[in-house]
Every structure is written in structure tokens, then in C-alpha cells.
Design a protein around this motif. Structure first.
Motif, PDB file in Angstrom:
ATOM      1  N   VAL A   1       0.851  -1.196   0.000  1.00  0.00           N
ATOM      2  CA  VAL A   1       0.000   0.000   0.000  1.00  0.00           C
ATOM      3  C   VAL A   1       0.885   1.243   0.000  1.00  0.00           C
ATOM      4  N   ALA A   2       0.600   2.166  -0.932  1.00  0.00           N
ATOM      5  CA  ALA A   2       1.368   3.408  -1.027  1.00  0.00           C
ATOM      6  C   ALA A   2       0.433   4.549  -1.393  1.00  0.00           C
TER       7      ALA A   2
ATOM      8  N   ASN B   1      -3.349   4.305  -2.593  1.00  0.00           N
ATOM      9  CA  ASN B   1      -4.379   4.736  -1.646  1.00  0.00           C
ATOM     10  C   ASN B   1      -4.436   6.267  -1.582  1.00  0.00           C
ATOM     11  N   ARG B   2      -5.619   6.782  -1.291  1.00  0.00           N
ATOM     12  CA  ARG B   2      -5.862   8.222  -1.178  1.00  0.00           C
ATOM     13  C   ARG B   2      -5.498   8.969  -2.456  1.00  0.00           C
ATOM     14  N   ILE B   3      -5.876   8.411  -3.569  1.00  0.00           N
ATOM     15  CA  ILE B   3      -5.558   9.052  -4.849  1.00  0.00           C
ATOM     16  C   ILE B   3      -6.736   9.936  -5.282  1.00  0.00           C
TER      17      ILE B   3
ATOM     18  N   SER C   1      -7.506  10.547  -8.631  1.00  0.00           N
ATOM     19  CA  SER C   1      -8.077  10.122  -9.905  1.00  0.00           C
ATOM     20  C   SER C   1      -7.462   8.785 -10.311  1.00  0.00           C
ATOM     21  N   TYR C   2      -8.121   8.133 -11.271  1.00  0.00           N
ATOM     22  CA  TYR C   2      -7.597   6.875 -11.781  1.00  0.00           C
ATOM     23  C   TYR C   2      -6.193   7.091 -12.347  1.00  0.00           C
ATOM     24  N   GLU C   3      -6.017   8.197 -13.061  1.00  0.00           N
ATOM     25  CA  GLU C   3      -4.720   8.475 -13.678  1.00  0.00           C
ATOM     26  C   GLU C   3      -3.621   8.625 -12.632  1.00  0.00           C
ATOM     27  N   GLU C   4      -3.945   9.280 -11.517  1.00  0.00           N
ATOM     28  CA  GLU C   4      -2.940   9.467 -10.475  1.00  0.00           C
ATOM     29  C   GLU C   4      -2.514   8.123  -9.892  1.00  0.00           C
ATOM     30  N   GLY C   5      -3.460   7.219  -9.700  1.00  0.00           N
ATOM     31  CA  GLY C   5      -3.120   5.904  -9.183  1.00  0.00           C
ATOM     32  C   GLY C   5      -2.210   5.146 -10.124  1.00  0.00           C
ATOM     33  N   ARG C   6      -2.533   5.211 -11.400  1.00  0.00           N
ATOM     34  CA  ARG C   6      -1.723   4.506 -12.400  1.00  0.00           C
ATOM     35  C   ARG C   6      -0.324   5.124 -12.486  1.00  0.00           C
ATOM     36  N   GLU C   7      -0.241   6.444 -12.435  1.00  0.00           N
ATOM     37  CA  GLU C   7       1.056   7.120 -12.488  1.00  0.00           C
ATOM     38  C   GLU C   7       1.915   6.772 -11.281  1.00  0.00           C
ATOM     39  N   LEU C   8       1.283   6.650 -10.128  1.00  0.00           N
ATOM     40  CA  LEU C   8       2.002   6.266  -8.913  1.00  0.00           C
ATOM     41  C   LEU C   8       2.638   4.892  -9.081  1.00  0.00           C
ATOM     42  N   TYR C   9       1.856   3.968  -9.621  1.00  0.00           N
ATOM     43  CA  TYR C   9       2.387   2.622  -9.855  1.00  0.00           C
ATOM     44  C   TYR C   9       3.534   2.642 -10.863  1.00  0.00           C
ATOM     45  N   LEU C  10       3.354   3.332 -11.980  1.00  0.00           N
ATOM     46  CA  LEU C  10       4.383   3.358 -13.019  1.00  0.00           C
ATOM     47  C   LEU C  10       5.671   3.994 -12.507  1.00  0.00           C
ATOM     48  N   LYS C  11       5.537   5.047 -11.704  1.00  0.00           N
ATOM     49  CA  LYS C  11       6.710   5.717 -11.157  1.00  0.00           C
ATOM     50  C   LYS C  11       7.506   4.777 -10.262  1.00  0.00           C
ATOM     51  N   LEU C  12       6.815   4.102  -9.353  1.00  0.00           N
ATOM     52  CA  LEU C  12       7.497   3.215  -8.419  1.00  0.00           C
ATOM     53  C   LEU C  12       8.022   1.965  -9.119  1.00  0.00           C
TER      54      LEU C  12
ATOM     55  N   ILE D   1      -7.503   3.245  -4.454  1.00  0.00           N
ATOM     56  CA  ILE D   1      -8.587   3.620  -3.550  1.00  0.00           C
ATOM     57  C   ILE D   1      -8.597   5.145  -3.463  1.00  0.00           C
ATOM     58  N   PRO D   2      -9.708   5.771  -3.767  1.00  0.00           N
ATOM     59  CA  PRO D   2      -9.731   7.243  -3.769  1.00  0.00           C
ATOM     60  C   PRO D   2      -9.709   7.824  -2.365  1.00  0.00           C
ATOM     61  N   TYR D   3      -9.251   9.044  -2.261  1.00  0.00           N
ATOM     62  CA  TYR D   3      -9.358   9.766  -0.999  1.00  0.00           C
ATOM     63  C   TYR D   3     -10.835   9.895  -0.653  1.00  0.00           C
ATOM     64  N   ASP D   4     -11.179   9.581   0.578  1.00  0.00           N
ATOM     65  CA  ASP D   4     -12.582   9.567   0.981  1.00  0.00           C
ATOM     66  C   ASP D   4     -12.695  10.171   2.378  1.00  0.00           C
ATOM     67  N   GLU D   5     -13.374  11.300   2.492  1.00  0.00           N
ATOM     68  CA  GLU D   5     -13.495  11.986   3.778  1.00  0.00           C
ATOM     69  C   GLU D   5     -14.320  11.201   4.791  1.00  0.00           C
ATOM     70  N   ARG D   6     -15.043  10.179   4.312  1.00  0.00           N
ATOM     71  CA  ARG D   6     -15.839   9.390   5.248  1.00  0.00           C
ATOM     72  C   ARG D   6     -15.022   8.325   5.964  1.00  0.00           C
ATOM     73  N   LEU D   7     -13.815   8.061   5.463  1.00  0.00           N
ATOM     74  CA  LEU D   7     -13.001   7.036   6.117  1.00  0.00           C
ATOM     75  C   LEU D   7     -12.600   7.436   7.541  1.00  0.00           C
ATOM     76  N   PRO D   8     -12.051   8.631   7.764  1.00  0.00           N
ATOM     77  CA  PRO D   8     -11.745   9.004   9.149  1.00  0.00           C
ATOM     78  C   PRO D   8     -12.973   9.039  10.044  1.00  0.00           C
ATOM     79  N   LYS D   9     -14.146   9.337   9.477  1.00  0.00           N
ATOM     80  CA  LYS D   9     -15.376   9.310  10.265  1.00  0.00           C
ATOM     81  C   LYS D   9     -15.668   7.882  10.729  1.00  0.00           C
ATOM     82  N   ALA D  10     -15.447   6.917   9.832  1.00  0.00           N
ATOM     83  CA  ALA D  10     -15.668   5.519  10.191  1.00  0.00           C
ATOM     84  C   ALA D  10     -14.704   5.081  11.282  1.00  0.00           C
ATOM     85  N   VAL D  11     -13.453   5.530  11.165  1.00  0.00           N
ATOM     86  CA  VAL D  11     -12.456   5.183  12.184  1.00  0.00           C
ATOM     87  C   VAL D  11     -12.866   5.743  13.540  1.00  0.00           C
ATOM     88  N   MET D  12     -13.376   6.970  13.553  1.00  0.00           N
ATOM     89  CA  MET D  12     -13.823   7.583  14.797  1.00  0.00           C
ATOM     90  C   MET D  12     -14.987   6.804  15.410  1.00  0.00           C
ATOM     91  N   GLN D  13     -15.791   6.182  14.556  1.00  0.00           N
ATOM     92  CA  GLN D  13     -16.922   5.386  15.026  1.00  0.00           C
ATOM     93  C   GLN D  13     -16.509   3.958  15.383  1.00  0.00           C
TER      94      GLN D  13
END
Length: 296
Positions: free
Chosen positions: A160-161, A196-198, A200-211, A229-241
Motif C-alpha cells: 500500500v502506497a 491509496n488516497r488518490i 483520480s484513476y490516472e494518479e493511481g496509475r502514475e504512482l504505480y508506473l513511477k514506483l 482507492i480514492p481519498y474519501d473523507e468518510r473514512l476518518p469518520k468511520a475510524v472515529m466510530q
């Protein structure tokens, strides 16, 4: 009879029996990139797909997954190793029927196990093969000896990166350390990157290609790209719950992305022989201890 010979005899006897659990090791180069959230939510999605799924928290000494699941296990892996508990005693039931094994803090003593403890652990890990269809191992973050040993012994690794520069450099550092590990066999290990926390689709693919470009050039290794996995503001809310995102907000974009990743992983399962014992939980621990014997 020395330790290695006793271990070989155990393996020989146990390998006569079918083992079907698929082991997926989730790791990251640094903390704070969402590795444990990936582990928990993948387990939830795979359980929903009808797979008996167990999470093994191998981030020894911490309790991140316990907090995310909102449960307090009565026993942990240290109780099995040092206080006489059995595998069935330390598996507790989490949401959606997933199983969970807490690492506790006792496994800081892993490098100092005596002969009886090593042999007992290998026997017990064979039992876990029969409790699950899928075992997800959530490692600690970084390049500690324990993390590298677990990853080097795994046949299926999810890395995960995030797009952050520190995440990329630390992910490369983990792979570089892994490459130098004498117990690592790149031909027997499938490494798949999850962005993770990307944004757009393009950003995720670029991250993989770079690494992957750097890894291929300097280490002679190749990774696959599992997805993002896109950045999602509801994830920290779930963690808090203290709830997994897939339960608290099942329609959230990140939760849907986790489902897509689980579906891809399940589709790949068709290519894995159910009799391939090297991919099971016992196979992983057997490799760990074989390397330890060689190192002594």
C-alpha cells in the motif's frame, strides 16, 4: 535430533494433508498510509463474498485493528505461544463474521523462541489453514526485521502506497531491503501495489508506473498493479466510530473501491491450486523458521 530435523519431520507429516487457506500479506513502507484500513475492509468484502476470512494482526505491540473493529479480544497470539491457548481460543469473531487474531505484545520475543515454542507454533499454524479460506496478515509498517521476514516468506503481497513523496521513497526502501534478504525468492512472490488516497484513476496509475520503473531499473524486480482507492473523507469518520468503512458507509467511493479490489483478488484465486501448500499460513511460517534455522 536437532531443531531443523524436527521441523522437517513435522512439515513432511502435515504436507500429506490438504491445506486450502490463501494467505495475503498487506504491508507498507511507512505508517499512516492506510494499510490496516485496507486489510480490514478487504476482509469485510471477502467475507461478504462467502469466504471464511481471518485477519492476523502482525503489527505486534499495537492494537490498530482491534480499535478499527471495535472489539477487545480475550486472548492473542502471545497467549497461544506462551500461555497454553490453542488456535480456536485466540480467534475472535468480528463484523460480517470475519475472524480476528490479535498479535498482542508477546511476539516481541519472536527471535528468542526456544525449540519447543518454535515447533509448537508451526504445528498450531497448520490448524489455522483449516479455519479459513483466506488469511490476511496485516504487518507492521516500515522495514523492521519482523516485517521483512514476513514479507520475504509470503507468496502474495499487497504493498500500500500513497502519492506522498515519503510514501513512495519508503515503499522503495522496503522493496530494496526485501530484495537483499537472502530468504526472498522473487520468482515465488507476487507483489501487487495498491494506490491509496488518490485523486483520480490516472494518479493511481502514475504512482504505480513511477514506483515500478525505479524498482525494475535498480532492483530488477517487477510489481503488478492491483488498483487504487480514492481519498474519501468518510473514512476518518468511520475510524472515529470504530467501524470499518465498508460497514459504516458501504456506498462510499473508497468502500466501493475495496470491493473492486476484492473481486480482482478473488478472480485471481481461480489460478491458484487449492493443494498448493506453499501458499498457506503454515507454509509462510515454515519459510520463516527455515530461514531462522539457517541463520543460526
Amino acid at each position: 535430533m536437532d531443531q531443523a530435523e524436527q521441523l522437517r519431520n513435522i512439515i513432511k507429516q502435515q504436507n500429506k494433508k490438504p491445506h486450502s487457506a490463501r494467505v495475503i500479506t498487506v504491508t507498507s513502507g511507512k505508517g499512516g498510509v492506510g494499510k490496516s484500513n485496507v486489510s480490514v475492509n478487504l476482509a469485510i468484502q471477502m467475507s461478504r463474498m462467502g469466504k471464511k476470512t481471518v485477519i492476523l494482526d502482525a503489527d505486534f505491540g499495537l492494537a490498530n485493528i482491534e480499535i478499527m473493529l471495535g472489539i477487545r479480544p480475550r486472548y492473542n497470539l502471545a497467549d497461544m505461544m506462551f500461555r497454553g491457548r490453542e488456535v480456536k481460543d485466540i480467534i475472535c469473531t468480528g463484523p460480517e463474521g470475519i475472524g480476528f487474531i490479535s498479535g498482542g505484545s508477546g511476539l516481541r520475543e519472536m527471535t528468542n523462541l526456544n525449540r519447543d515454542q518454535i515447533l509448537s507454533l508451526v504445528r498450531m499454524m497448520y490448524e489455522l489453514d483449516h479455519y479459513a479460506d483466506v488469511v490476511i496478515i496485516d504487518t507492521g509498517a516500515g522495514i523492521s526485521d519482523t516485517v521483512i521476514e514476513l514479507v520475504a516468506s509470503s507468496s502474495e503481497v499487497l504493498l500500500v502506497a500513497t502519492p506522498e513523496p515519503t510514501s513512495i521513497t519508503d515503499a522503495y526502501a522496503l522493496l530494496k531491503t526485501l530484495h537483499r534478504h537472502d530468504g526472498f525468492d522473487p520468482a515465488a512472490t507476487s507483489i501487487k501495489m495498491i494506490g491509496n488516497r488518490i485523486q483520480s484513476y490516472e494518479e493511481g496509475r502514475e504512482l504505480y508506473l513511477k514506483l515500478n520503473t525505479v524498482v525494475n531499473k535498480f532492483l530488477g524486480m517487477d510489481m503488478d498493479y492491483l488498483g487504487a482507492i480514492p481519498y474519501d473523507e468518510r473514512l476518518p469518520k468511520a475510524v472515529m466510530q470504530q467501524q470499518p468503512l465498508s460497514l459504516a458507509f458501504p456506498d462510499a467511493p473508497a468502500a466501493r473501491a475495496m470491493l473492486e479490489l476484492a473481486l480482482v483478488l478473488e478472480d485471481e484465486k481461480k489460478e491458484i491450486s487449492p493443494m498448493d501448500t506453499t501458499r498457506g499460513i503454515a507454509g509462510l511460517f515454515t519459510k520463516v523458521f527455515k530461514h531462522q534455522f539457517r541463520s543460526r
